[in-house]
Design a protein around this motif. Structure first.
Motif, short mmCIF file in Angstrom:
data_model
loop_
_atom_site.label_atom_id
_atom_site.label_comp_id
_atom_site.label_asym_id
_atom_site.label_seq_id
_atom_site.Cartn_x
_atom_site.Cartn_y
_atom_site.Cartn_z
N ALA A 73 0.86 -1.19 0.00
CA ALA A 73 0.00 0.00 0.00
C ALA A 73 0.89 1.23 0.00
O ALA A 73 1.76 1.38 0.85
N THR A 75 1.32 5.62 -1.77
CA THR A 75 0.72 6.74 -2.50
C THR A 75 1.56 7.14 -3.71
O THR A 75 1.10 7.92 -4.54
N GLU A 179 -7.60 0.52 -6.72
CA GLU A 179 -7.43 0.46 -5.27
C GLU A 179 -8.14 1.64 -4.61
O GLU A 179 -8.42 2.67 -5.25
N GLN A 181 -8.11 3.72 -0.64
CA GLN A 181 -7.55 3.88 0.69
C GLN A 181 -8.50 4.70 1.55
O GLN A 181 -9.01 5.74 1.11
N ASN A 709 -4.87 3.65 8.07
CA ASN A 709 -5.22 3.64 6.66
C ASN A 709 -5.39 2.20 6.20
O ASN A 709 -4.48 1.38 6.35
N THR A 711 -6.19 -0.24 2.95
CA THR A 711 -6.12 -0.23 1.49
C THR A 711 -6.72 -1.51 0.93
O THR A 711 -6.41 -2.61 1.40
#
Length: 722
Positions: A73, A75, A179, A181, A709, A711
């Motif tokens: 996971a 960004t 995906e 999040q 978080n 994901t």
């Protein structure tokens, strides 16, 4: 000669450094695990001269396989590899990350993408790597000076981002991934199709990503942390017996808002635009527009005595900064970069393998905004090198090489309101670098590696001539035209051990850098409201190690641990200026993984595949628990409050993944990851947001990192045989 990619069922392979054997997608008996680790030595790496087996590489190399990238996971692409031993990231929110290798970053790390060095004004604190993570299939991480192959700026190492290999003749491959999040509402999807028809190859991809502000339990939603990212890639080429020729075009567009971290003096809340909400996906002032276009012509020709590679690349980077109005930029940097690389590599003859090459780049940078930070400049450099590798049977491999580099930088004068903002100047830099190393494969269980390398880096234009407010880093920066080039000597010693139940690695390094360039704070303010920082230099030394062990007592359970440490100091400095700024904190990572079920038609052990497994909807099913512990970082550059001590913290994570199949055929991959499960409020030592305003209500300074978080990621592969 085609670039080789060997996809192993390990999600992360670390050699000569700490092993992080996380996210294995296969459950095997102990004998299979032992032979699996032996096969890793046969892995082919491309970051050194030519294609080289991993067991013959004398320099430390990490490999991140396709599976770990899909299961991680993140960004952005640097965020995805930042958990590797010895690798960290300097962050500004969720969209911008810069790679740090063994305590060194910025222009000391070269990022290679599509076969050329990524040039996107990486001198800036808030300038990330303009590459679509979905287009990256695997990653090689070279640790230590790699100036021999990559020239100036590769002093700390090289991150090589590999695209997916072309399909075999007569096959079309498609891929759909998406995906979500939960913390920042990140939504991402990517569509890709590639094929090979009688040697005509193509590959097309489009990706889209958006996220609103992230949150943590101290700051709530963080204004300015939302971003939007779009990217495209198109490759057309031919693969023939004589080699290949490919034309690659990529386009990348990132719109990150800027986190200013200013707070209401009475309430302590982070200030934001009127009407802004934490769930807002649209941009808010201030923000950036970053557009990066790249065109690469990649050629390889097979010759009777070896092969010849020729790569030419053109990149255009446009970076605009909007502060007061959404339709009027204040800063606008436009950078043009032309890179070239020609190298010839011989076949192995009597244990000898030779290579020689020439490469370099031309850059043109201009300001088209109303505000200025660095002057317009031109850069030209070239380098020429030669290397030799000698194999002494199956046990010893020796290699070494020499390189010469020349770089010319010219900054143009600028007069503003009767004052000379930038003066006209020219600097020439010349550097000789090299390396020599040896690896001894003592037996099937134990390898020893030793490498000595000399690195070289010229000052960049920001370090030489910056003069203005850097909004992204919230400070006024002053360059120094008298800065000298950096030179380094680094020694690496690596020990690898593999047995049936345990695999372990230890990597030690010592690095001496002359003329190390860094910023320090000045007591006076040139512009009100902004701290002033100036570039200076001194001699430095870095010592450290990465260590790891993977214990697998039974076929379905793995317990892996790694530890990374670097001590970076200025030589002959006072106590408050002793340590280099922004040195990563010591880090211990641990993972316990249970592989519940596995069978694969790709393995030779067909007895593992049963009728029941063939009918099962799940394959490569695993669950894992991880713990990332960052120790207290008190080794700081404390003079003038440049840095502050960062407390230690631990982050707990849970993850699971599986292939979904129908009648034994995989139709999808599913991954679920919960990071920072306990919603810990923390500040990473390399987060620039740590130094934002103080909250007058709580007394806490800066902005905190992302909270809990979760994901969810789905990957759907489609293969068509013509």
């Amino acid at each position: 000669m085609k670039t080789k990619y060997i996809i192993l069922p390990l999600l992360c392979v670390c050699t000569t450094m700490a092993a992080q054997t996380t996210n294995h997608n296969h459950a095997e008996d102990s004998t299979d695990v032992f032979f699996r680790h032996l096969q890793l030595n046969e892995l082919t790496v491309t970051g050194v001269t030519g294609d080289t087996k991993l067991k013959h590489a004398t320099a430390p190399i990490n490999i991140v396989s396709p599976q770990v990238l899909r299961a991680t996971a993140s960004t952005n692409i640097i965020d995805a590899i930042a958990h590797q031993p010895g690798v960290n990231q300097l962050t500004t929110g969720g969209s911008i990350s810069k790679p740090i290798i063994r305590g060194l970053g910025y222009n000391r790390v070269v990022v290679m993408s599509e076969g050329v060095r990524q040039e996107g004004q990486q001198w800036g604190d808030e300038h990330g790597v303009e590459v679509d993570g979905s287009s990256v299939n695997s990653v090689e991480i070279l640790k230590g000076p790699a100036s021999l192959m990559y020239g100036s700026d590769a002093m700390a190492g090289v991150v090589i981002l590999h695209p997916q290999a072309t399909p075999p003749d007569g096959e079309i491959r498609a891929n759909v991934s998406t995906e979500y999040q939960t913390n920042n509402g990140l939504f991402h999807y990517s569509l890709q199709m590639a094929g090979n028809q009688k040697g005509f190859v193509w590959d097309a991809r489009f990706s889209d990503k958006m996220a609103h502000a992230y949150k943590n339990k101290y700051d709530g939603y963080v204004p300015g942390s939302q971003f939007r990212e779009r990217a495209g890639r198109l490759m057309l080429g031919i693969n023939k017996s004589w080699g290949h020729s490919r034309l690659i075009w990529t386009a990348y567009h990132l719109t990150p808002s800027i986190i200013e971290g200013e707070r209401d003096p009475e309430t302590g809340e982070l200030e934001h635009e009127e009407g802004w909400t934490g769930h807002q996906y649209s941009k808010s002032l201030p923000f950036q527009e970053v557009k990066h276009n790249k065109l690469v012509w990649d050629n390889a020709f097979n010759l009777s005595s070896g092969y010849l590679k020729a790569i030419i690349g053109y990149q255009q980077n446009r970076r605009q900064e909007y502060e007061e109005f959404a339709d009027e930029y204040e800063l606008y940097f436009k950078l043009h970069t032309l890179t070239y690389d020609l190298r010839y590599i011989t076949n192995e003859v009597n244990g000898w393998k030779l290579s020689t090459g020439i490469g370099g780049m031309y850059q043109k940078s201009g300001n088209e905004g109303e505000e200025y930070l660095i002057p317009d400049y031109r850069l030209f450099d070239f380098g020429i090198y030669a290397t030799a590798t000698k194999s002494l049977g199956d046990r010893w491999t020796l290699n070494g090489g020499l390189r010469y580099d020349h770089r010319r930088l010219h900054g143009y004068a600028l007069e503003e309101d009767g004052d000379m903002r930038f003066t006209d100047f020219t600097r020439h830099f010349n550097g000789f670098t090299g390396s020599i190393g040896a690896v001894c494969n003592i037996n099937d269980h134990f390898n020893v590696r030793l490498n000595v390398a000399r690195g070289f880096r010229t000052p960049n234009m920001s370090e030489l001539a910056s003069n203005g407010v850097h909004e992204g880093s919230i400070r006024y920066e002053l360059g120094n035209q008298q800065l000298k080039a950096e030179y380094s000597w680094q020694v690496d010693l690596g020990l690898d051990f593999t047995s049936r139940y345990v695999s372990a690695q230890l990597a030690l390094f010592a690095n001496r850098i002359n003329n190390y360039i860094f910023t320090h704070r000045l007591p006076e303010e040139i512009e009100e409201g902004y701290l002033t920082y100036a570039y200076t230099q001194g001699n430095a030394r870095l010592l450290g190690f990465e260590a790891g062990v993977d214990f697998h007592p039974i076929h379905s359970v793995h317990f892996s641990n790694t530890f990374s440490f670097v001590d970076a100091q200025l030589i002959h400095a006072s106590s408050d200026t002793k340590y280099l700024p922004f040195t990563p904190a010591p880090r211990w990572t641990s993972e316990l993984k249970w592989e519940l079920f596995h069978h694969s038609h790709s393995t030779v052990h067909h007895h593992h595949t049963t009728d029941a497994a063939h009918r099962s909807p799940f394959n490569n099913l695993y669950i894992a628990a991880g713990l990332d512990c960052y120790l207290r970082q008190s080794h700081i550059y404390s003079a003038d409050e440049t840095e502050t001590v960062t407390p230690g913290y631990a982050l707990l994570s849970l993850s699971a993944g599986t292939d979904i199949q129908i009648k034994g055929k995989k139709i999808a991959e599913l991954y679920i990851t919960a990071d920072n499960l306990l919603n810990k409020a923390y500040q990473n030592h390399l987060s620039r947001l740590k130094y934002c305003d103080i909250n007058n209500v709580t007394g806490r300074r800066g902005v905190y990192n992302m909270g809990r978080n979760i994901t969810f990621k789905v990957v759907v592969p489609i293969n068509i045989h013509l």
